[in-house]
Design an enzyme around this catalytic site. Structure first.
Site, PDB file in Angstrom:
ATOM      1  N   HIS A 223      53.520  41.263  43.617  1.00 22.81           N
ATOM      2  CA  HIS A 223      52.187  40.871  44.095  1.00 22.81           C
ATOM      3  C   HIS A 223      52.154  40.506  45.572  1.00 22.81           C
ATOM      4  CE1 HIS A 223      54.056  36.951  43.545  1.00 22.81           C
ATOM      5  NE2 HIS A 223      53.134  36.446  44.332  1.00 22.81           N
TER       6      HIS A 223
HETATM    7  C1  UD1 Z   1      49.409  32.794  45.846  1.00 24.86           C
HETATM    8  C2  UD1 Z   1      50.476  32.134  46.718  1.00 24.86           C
HETATM    9  C3  UD1 Z   1      51.836  32.791  46.469  1.00 24.86           C
HETATM   10  C4  UD1 Z   1      52.186  32.814  44.997  1.00 24.86           C
HETATM   11  C5  UD1 Z   1      51.039  33.456  44.222  1.00 24.86           C
HETATM   12  C6  UD1 Z   1      51.326  33.441  42.725  1.00 24.86           C
HETATM   13  C7  UD1 Z   1      49.677  31.310  48.915  1.00 24.86           C
HETATM   14  C8  UD1 Z   1      49.760  31.535  50.365  1.00 24.86           C
HETATM   15  N1  UD1 Z   1      50.191  32.283  48.148  1.00 24.86           N
HETATM   16  O1  UD1 Z   1      49.258  34.133  46.295  1.00 24.86           O
HETATM   17  O2  UD1 Z   1      52.816  32.062  47.166  1.00 24.86           O
HETATM   18  O3  UD1 Z   1      53.372  33.554  44.802  1.00 24.86           O
HETATM   19  O4  UD1 Z   1      49.844  32.724  44.493  1.00 24.86           O
HETATM   20  O5  UD1 Z   1      50.278  33.947  41.996  1.00 24.86           O
HETATM   21  O6  UD1 Z   1      49.153  30.305  48.481  1.00 24.86           O
HETATM   22  N2  UD1 Z   1      42.625  36.102  42.216  1.00 24.86           N
HETATM   23  C9  UD1 Z   1      42.000  36.274  40.999  1.00 24.86           C
HETATM   24  N3  UD1 Z   1      42.025  35.226  40.125  1.00 24.86           N
HETATM   25  C10 UD1 Z   1      42.616  34.041  40.417  1.00 24.86           C
HETATM   26  C11 UD1 Z   1      43.220  33.888  41.667  1.00 24.86           C
HETATM   27  C12 UD1 Z   1      43.233  34.933  42.550  1.00 24.86           C
HETATM   28  O7  UD1 Z   1      41.469  37.329  40.693  1.00 24.86           O
HETATM   29  O8  UD1 Z   1      42.588  33.126  39.562  1.00 24.86           O
HETATM   30  C13 UD1 Z   1      42.631  37.213  43.179  1.00 24.86           C
HETATM   31  C14 UD1 Z   1      41.912  36.809  44.459  1.00 24.86           C
HETATM   32  O9  UD1 Z   1      40.595  37.189  44.421  1.00 24.86           O
HETATM   33  C15 UD1 Z   1      42.691  37.504  45.527  1.00 24.86           C
HETATM   34  C16 UD1 Z   1      44.060  37.737  44.924  1.00 24.86           C
HETATM   35  O10 UD1 Z   1      43.962  37.465  43.529  1.00 24.86           O
HETATM   36  O11 UD1 Z   1      42.124  38.736  45.843  1.00 24.86           O
HETATM   37  C17 UD1 Z   1      45.099  36.882  45.588  1.00 24.86           C
HETATM   38  O12 UD1 Z   1      44.884  35.496  45.376  1.00 24.86           O
HETATM   39  P1  UD1 Z   1      45.291  34.381  46.470  1.00 24.86           P
HETATM   40  O13 UD1 Z   1      44.981  33.056  45.931  1.00 24.86           O
HETATM   41  O14 UD1 Z   1      44.713  34.748  47.787  1.00 24.86           O
HETATM   42  O15 UD1 Z   1      46.853  34.486  46.699  1.00 24.86           O
HETATM   43  P2  UD1 Z   1      48.048  35.055  45.805  1.00 24.86           P
HETATM   44  O16 UD1 Z   1      48.348  36.436  46.269  1.00 24.86           O
HETATM   45  O17 UD1 Z   1      47.765  34.834  44.354  1.00 24.86           O
END
Ligand code: UD1
Length: 385
Positions: A223
């Site tokens: 991811h």
């Molecule tokens: C975050 C952490 C990372 C960790 C990862 C585990 C930071 C900088 N990064 O990255 O260290 O390894 O979590 O999962 O904090 N999304 C959903 N549903 C959710 C949450 C997110 O659909 O409940 C989608 C968001 O819309 C976004 C993507 O997932 O497009 C990424 O989510 P984001 O919270 O930005 O960071 P992660 O890549 O999950």
């Protein structure tokens, strides 16, 4: 004493669960010296499968306060968290803010607390990948620079902090709190059947030979922006997995929302869904992941936590990164993982090597399941120095 602890994203939940348990145990045994505890969830991860499911499974009480930050750019997440958390601190006036890991909540809440002159404790301090392209590395550096109490998971982290000139009295070696959660949940996980894990979480419904899956399968998680955000990096990885790994065995992929979105944007989704040896799962719970990890022939992952869990469980692990903040998990230091980056030739070579390996469990010092109690002890002892 009043402690606010903070969680934001999925990897935080396994780190806070044992800490809350340690506070409860302390309060049962020391009624004259109770710790008042408030749990704040920034709301960075909000889907049931990315957040609520872990609270339930790991017996984490509902957050007392949810800041409802949600998705957004890094600046949006960090800025909005700081604005909301400052209000919480002004209302609650805690003695300590405890942050874990390296996500955006870790950074935002440690900065906000220091500006309010509140003591900050960082659990999982001192990890360094040296890679400033990783948002997590920036979060670790800032949090450690500011924290009053740096609780380290391994001896290499202590060295990192010393090399940065950190005062010795701020550093305490407590071990890896993730392993507390692993030990607390090992029995429950081992009782799960792999067929049930798959049936409960299937994303691409298909019929597959369960016996063949149970005999041998690979487990994948991927991811990180460095692997999934650029088509020229992501597509060759996907082709290798589809054309080569699934030729040898079933490949189970519990897929993170970011990776799913990128597959769709890059036009790769249909190929992944079509491959009849690729078993796509929704994001799975803690027990399900532990169960799969216990039996996988090999793990391919860019997750930090899985590198650690594989080391303790002995699952050969190909880490899809060029560096790691967790060198203690690498084979050269006795662990189960090897860095393969995202170059397919390198991954292929190490993948073929790893297929010949047996499971080999290792337990670095103080990865013993008792880290959370040591964390709390250090916080309580702080003012007695
Ligand atoms: C975050 C952490 C990372 C960790 C990862 C585990 C930071 C900088 N990064 O990255 O260290 O390894 O979590 O999962 O904090 N999304 C959903 N549903 C959710 C949450 C997110 O659909 O409940 C989608 C968001 O819309 C976004 C993507 O997932 O497009 C990424 O989510 P984001 O919270 O930005 O960071 P992660 O890549 O999950």
């Amino acid at each position: 004493m009043k402690i606010i602890s903070v969680v934001g994203a999925r990897p935080n939940f396994m780190k806070i669960a044992p800490f809350i348990k340690a506070i409860k145990k302390h309060n049962n045994n020391h009624q004259e010296n109770e710790v008042e505890h408030i749990l704040v969830h920034t709301g960075q991860h909000y889907d049931d499968k990315m957040s609520k499911a872990f609270f339930k499974e790991l017996n984490i009480p509902d957050a007392d306060i949810n800041l409802g930050i949600g998705s957004g750019s890094h600046a949006e997440q960090v800025g909005n968290t700081m604005i909301a958390f400052e209000k919480v601190l002004r209302d609650e006036k805690p003695d300590w803010v405890v942050v874990v890991g390296d996500v955006n909540a870790t950074l935002s809440c440690s900065v906000t607390a220091k500006k309010e002159h509140i003591k900050v404790c960082h659990i999982e301090a001192g990890l360094r990948s040296g890679d400033m392209q990783m948002p997590e590395e920036i979060n670790r550096l800032v949090t450690d620079r500011l924290s009053d109490l740096l609780l380290t998971p391994d001896t290499m982290s202590i060295e990192n902090l010393r090399n940065e000139g950190t005062a010795e009295e701020r550093i305490k070696f407590v071990g890896n709190i993730m392993i507390d959660t692993l030990e607390n949940n090992r029995d429950k996980a081992s009782k799960l059947g792999i067929p049930d894990v798959l049936a409960d979480n299937l994303l691409n419904f298909r019929s597959f030979n369960l016996q063949a899956v149970e005999n041998i399968f690979a487990l994948l998680t991927m991811h990180r922006p460095s692997n999934v955000d650029k088509k020229e990096v992501f597509e060759p990885l996907i082709r290798f997995l589809l054309d080569e790994v699934t030729r040898d065995m079933y490949l189970i992929w519990p897929i993170h929302p970011r990776a799913q979105k990128q597959l769709k944007d890059f036009g790769l989704w249909d190929d992944v869904m079509k491959n009849d040896k690729m078993i796509l799962l929704h994001p799975i719970g803690y027990h399900a992941m532990l169960r799969l990890n216990m039996s996988a022939k090999v793990i391919l992952t860019d997750s930090g936590g899985l590198q650690e869990e594989s080391t303790v469980l002995g699952t050969p692990c190909l880490t899809l990164r060029w560096n790691t903040e967790r060198p203690v998990t690498l084979r050269e230091y006795g662990g189960a993982s090897v860095l393969v980056g995202n170059n397919v030739e390198r991954i292929r070579k190490e993948y073929n090597e790893v297929l010949k390996l047996e499971r080999k469990k290792t337990r670095p010092p103080l990865w013993d399941g008792n880290t959370a109690e040591r964390c709390l002890r250090e916080i309580l002892a702080y003012f007695k120095i």
